[in-house]
Design a protein around this motif. Sequence first.
Motif, PDB file in Angstrom:
ATOM      1  N   LYS A  17       0.958  -1.144   0.271  1.00 47.26           N
ATOM      2  CA  LYS A  17      -0.242   0.035  -0.229  1.00 47.26           C
ATOM      3  C   LYS A  17       1.214   1.676  -0.489  1.00 47.26           C
ATOM      4  O   LYS A  17       1.643   1.590   0.513  1.00 47.26           O
ATOM      5  N   GLY A  19      -1.791   3.986  -0.844  1.00 51.34           N
ATOM      6  CA  GLY A  19      -2.421   5.287  -1.188  1.00 51.34           C
ATOM      7  C   GLY A  19      -3.621   4.871  -0.623  1.00 51.34           C
ATOM      8  O   GLY A  19      -3.538   3.214  -0.378  1.00 51.34           O
ATOM      9  N   GLY A  20      -4.590   5.233  -0.417  1.00 48.85           N
ATOM     10  CA  GLY A  20      -5.893   4.589  -0.794  1.00 48.85           C
ATOM     11  C   GLY A  20      -6.808   3.582  -1.405  1.00 48.85           C
ATOM     12  O   GLY A  20      -7.371   2.829  -1.538  1.00 48.85           O
ATOM     13  N   ASP A  23      -6.420   0.578  -0.056  1.00 45.48           N
ATOM     14  CA  ASP A  23      -7.299   0.914   1.032  1.00 45.48           C
ATOM     15  C   ASP A  23      -8.392  -0.361  -0.436  1.00 45.48           C
ATOM     16  O   ASP A  23      -9.045  -1.007   0.162  1.00 45.48           O
ATOM     17  N   SER A 298      -1.489  11.871   6.352  1.00 45.30           N
ATOM     18  CA  SER A 298      -1.243  12.134   4.993  1.00 45.30           C
ATOM     19  C   SER A 298       0.044  11.919   4.238  1.00 45.30           C
ATOM     20  O   SER A 298       1.032  12.134   4.703  1.00 45.30           O
ATOM     21  N   ARG A 299       0.041  11.096   2.770  1.00 44.77           N
ATOM     22  CA  ARG A 299       1.041  12.074   1.961  1.00 44.77           C
ATOM     23  C   ARG A 299       1.601  12.954   2.390  1.00 44.77           C
ATOM     24  O   ARG A 299       0.717  14.165   1.930  1.00 44.77           O
ATOM     25  N   LYS A 304      -1.599  17.345  -1.344  1.00 49.04           N
ATOM     26  CA  LYS A 304      -2.664  16.726   0.452  1.00 49.04           C
ATOM     27  C   LYS A 304      -2.754  18.665   1.182  1.00 49.04           C
ATOM     28  O   LYS A 304      -3.295  19.070   1.587  1.00 49.04           O
ATOM     29  N   LEU A 326       0.872  12.885  11.359  1.00 52.82           N
ATOM     30  CA  LEU A 326       2.210  11.889  11.197  1.00 52.82           C
ATOM     31  C   LEU A 326       1.521  11.814   9.263  1.00 52.82           C
ATOM     32  O   LEU A 326       0.993  11.286   8.843  1.00 52.82           O
ATOM     33  N   GLY A 352       6.802   9.135   8.522  1.00 49.90           N
ATOM     34  CA  GLY A 352       6.566   7.947   8.746  1.00 49.90           C
ATOM     35  C   GLY A 352       5.952   7.479   8.163  1.00 49.90           C
ATOM     36  O   GLY A 352       4.771   8.368   7.988  1.00 49.90           O
ATOM     37  N   TYR A 353       5.425   6.139   8.295  1.00 54.21           N
ATOM     38  CA  TYR A 353       3.743   5.627   7.629  1.00 54.21           C
ATOM     39  C   TYR A 353       3.875   4.563   8.954  1.00 54.21           C
ATOM     40  O   TYR A 353       4.644   3.868   9.302  1.00 54.21           O
ATOM     41  N   SER A 354       2.958   4.710  10.187  1.00 50.61           N
ATOM     42  CA  SER A 354       2.481   3.611  11.016  1.00 50.61           C
ATOM     43  C   SER A 354       0.700   3.810  11.214  1.00 50.61           C
ATOM     44  O   SER A 354      -0.110   4.310  11.433  1.00 50.61           O
ATOM     45  N   LEU A 379      -9.522   9.055   2.186  1.00 48.91           N
ATOM     46  CA  LEU A 379     -10.860   8.596   3.303  1.00 48.91           C
ATOM     47  C   LEU A 379     -10.250   8.639   4.415  1.00 48.91           C
ATOM     48  O   LEU A 379     -10.656   8.375   5.611  1.00 48.91           O
ATOM     49  N   TYR A 383     -12.213   8.329   7.994  1.00 43.50           N
ATOM     50  CA  TYR A 383     -12.464   7.790   8.988  1.00 43.50           C
ATOM     51  C   TYR A 383     -12.605   8.948  10.517  1.00 43.50           C
ATOM     52  O   TYR A 383     -12.709   8.004  11.337  1.00 43.50           O
TER      53      TYR A 383
HETATM   54  P1  ADP Z   1      -4.385   9.179  -1.147  1.00 39.62           P
HETATM   55  O1  ADP Z   1      -4.880   7.946  -1.301  1.00 39.62           O
HETATM   56  O2  ADP Z   1      -4.258   9.875  -2.157  1.00 39.62           O
HETATM   57  O3  ADP Z   1      -2.623   9.118  -0.258  1.00 39.62           O
HETATM   58  P2  ADP Z   1      -6.727   8.423   0.815  1.00 39.62           P
HETATM   59  O4  ADP Z   1      -7.223   8.994   1.622  1.00 39.62           O
HETATM   60  O5  ADP Z   1      -7.031   8.482   0.045  1.00 39.62           O
HETATM   61  O6  ADP Z   1      -5.362   9.426  -0.195  1.00 39.62           O
HETATM   62  O7  ADP Z   1      -5.504   7.101   1.919  1.00 39.62           O
HETATM   63  C1  ADP Z   1      -4.696   7.903   2.066  1.00 39.62           C
HETATM   64  C2  ADP Z   1      -4.580   6.286   2.584  1.00 39.62           C
HETATM   65  O8  ADP Z   1      -3.585   6.713   3.528  1.00 39.62           O
HETATM   66  C3  ADP Z   1      -5.338   6.167   4.073  1.00 39.62           C
HETATM   67  O9  ADP Z   1      -5.978   4.678   4.574  1.00 39.62           O
HETATM   68  C4  ADP Z   1      -4.442   7.013   5.288  1.00 39.62           C
HETATM   69  O10 ADP Z   1      -4.731   6.151   6.557  1.00 39.62           O
HETATM   70  C5  ADP Z   1      -3.109   6.078   4.886  1.00 39.62           C
HETATM   71  N1  ADP Z   1      -2.214   7.337   5.145  1.00 39.62           N
HETATM   72  C6  ADP Z   1      -1.308   8.092   4.962  1.00 39.62           C
HETATM   73  N2  ADP Z   1      -0.218   8.264   4.750  1.00 39.62           N
HETATM   74  C7  ADP Z   1      -0.365   7.259   6.514  1.00 39.62           C
HETATM   75  C8  ADP Z   1       0.441   7.452   6.846  1.00 39.62           C
HETATM   76  N3  ADP Z   1       1.874   7.907   7.078  1.00 39.62           N
HETATM   77  N4  ADP Z   1       0.698   6.442   7.874  1.00 39.62           N
HETATM   78  C9  ADP Z   1      -0.555   5.719   7.743  1.00 39.62           C
HETATM   79  N5  ADP Z   1      -0.872   5.734   7.054  1.00 39.62           N
HETATM   80  C10 ADP Z   1      -1.283   6.469   6.549  1.00 39.62           C
END
Ligand code: ADP
Length: 476
Positions: A17, A19-20, A23, A298-299, A304, A326, A352-354, A379, A383
């Motif tokens: 994964k 991004g969205g 999911d 977020s990314r 964004k 985050l 980071g990513y978590s 998304l 949430y």
């Molecule tokens: P995009 O697909 O453009 O990144 P979305 O909101 O559709 O934006 O989906 C982003 C997904 O990635 C969500 O599930 C979000 O919680 C997750 N996400 C993004 N950055 C992080 C991070 N640093 N750590 C954990 N989850 C993240």
Amino acid sequence: MTRAVLSVASECAPLVKTGGLADVVGALPAALAGVGWHMRTLVPGYPSVLRTAPGGTTVWTDNDLFGGPAEIRATKHGTLDLLILDAPHLYQREGSIYMGADNQNWADNPERFAALSWVAAALARDGAGGWYPEVVHAHDWQAALTPTYLKAQGTDVACLLTIHNIAFHGPAPADRLGSMRLPPERFTADGLEFYGQINALKAGIVDAQAISTVSPTYARELLDPDFGMGLEGVIATRVNALHGILNGIDSEVWSPAVDPMILPYKTPRGKARNRAALIASFGLEAGPVDGPLCIVVSRLTDQKGLDVLADAVPRLVDAGGMLALLGTGDPALEARFRALAAQYPQVGVRIGYSEPDSHKMFAGADAVLVPSRFEPCGLTQLYGLAYGAIPVVARTGGLADTVIDANELALRSGVATGIKFWPVTADALALALHRLVYLYRDSKTFARIQRNGMAQALDWGPSAAAYAALYARLAD
Ligand code: ADP
């Protein structure tokens, strides 16, 4: 009778994964099972995928898939019925799935994902171990050449292309037509060509029997030069085949009443312990007046709008708010937020990513900020709704479709779920944050808005039904 659909994508949660997209691809099969469609998911065999879903049976082999041997292994993982395209020369690389260690796209990305699409078309024609899809569902540019290959090989299986983000086109130099096994005669203005290059997403838009995107507002925005990223004219030629179907969320994973990663709760009041834990874990210090605890998950990219948030942070802090962020991405944005965290005790940043941290953040937050310049669905605002973290969102794409602004009429009618603003400027965002602070001070109204969000049905049910109806139309 159960019907058969093949999904093809470059990402699929929980295996891989960024991004969205992941999911959605990961959640669709379970959602569709409830409405009579059996979905199998074709994904590249990146190292993480091979590690997470080992074993299975070989259902397809090729000793020269775009320059090396390849096989497809059929295996199950949770609710996913996977077809893993194991082609070491294309996907067996450590690091990011799209980029090398130098932060540059892999030079052979056009071929890596052309191969994925080519295999999807081959499976639609030849089946996988006796299983034949009635429809193919391709996602984003990485799978967008699927309908082009289907057409080229004369296979009469319809393809739905879902655009999760029109900003990514999958461009390739024209001299790669051969290595991508694309018919040279299709390299025309009404075909694959876009400003002298091959454009995978455009090919999909032209050749797919139907096109969908992930919210009704984004579907309309795709026709607008401000959002269409140059492809608005191509989209306009397919407007009769264009659909907007909102993403849902996986309520098995995102439900505060049962979430194992948080201190579970059913009412806004139950968030308090999670809030205290979040403040402690980010080492935040509240200002003299208690204000809302905002989060961003977020990314960190231009899309964004987080540069705009950085501009507005001093005003959020002045008004008594706190921020926990985050994210990972653009180094300049990372540095900017680190500096804000160093400057303000009310601001905490984790680069980071978590997944577990993200759950804890939604559970503890009073508000989630999503100031995107464009947002196909989004998304994190969903949430936020589910977890009683009020979304403060830009009025665009799926953000516009899923949040009801707490204006006076909506408050009086008891339907408000969040705060919307536009345009994406620091002033407009700061004003929205001031509205948030004002609402937060009226704890009864604030809790009402939180409860409204938590009561929303955000699961995949309605969207799965919409996809099922679309597949049936395409297949019949
Ligand atoms: P995009 O697909 O453009 O990144 P979305 O909101 O559709 O934006 O989906 C982003 C997904 O990635 C969500 O599930 C979000 O919680 C997750 N996400 C993004 N950055 C992080 C991070 N640093 N750590 C954990 N989850 C993240």
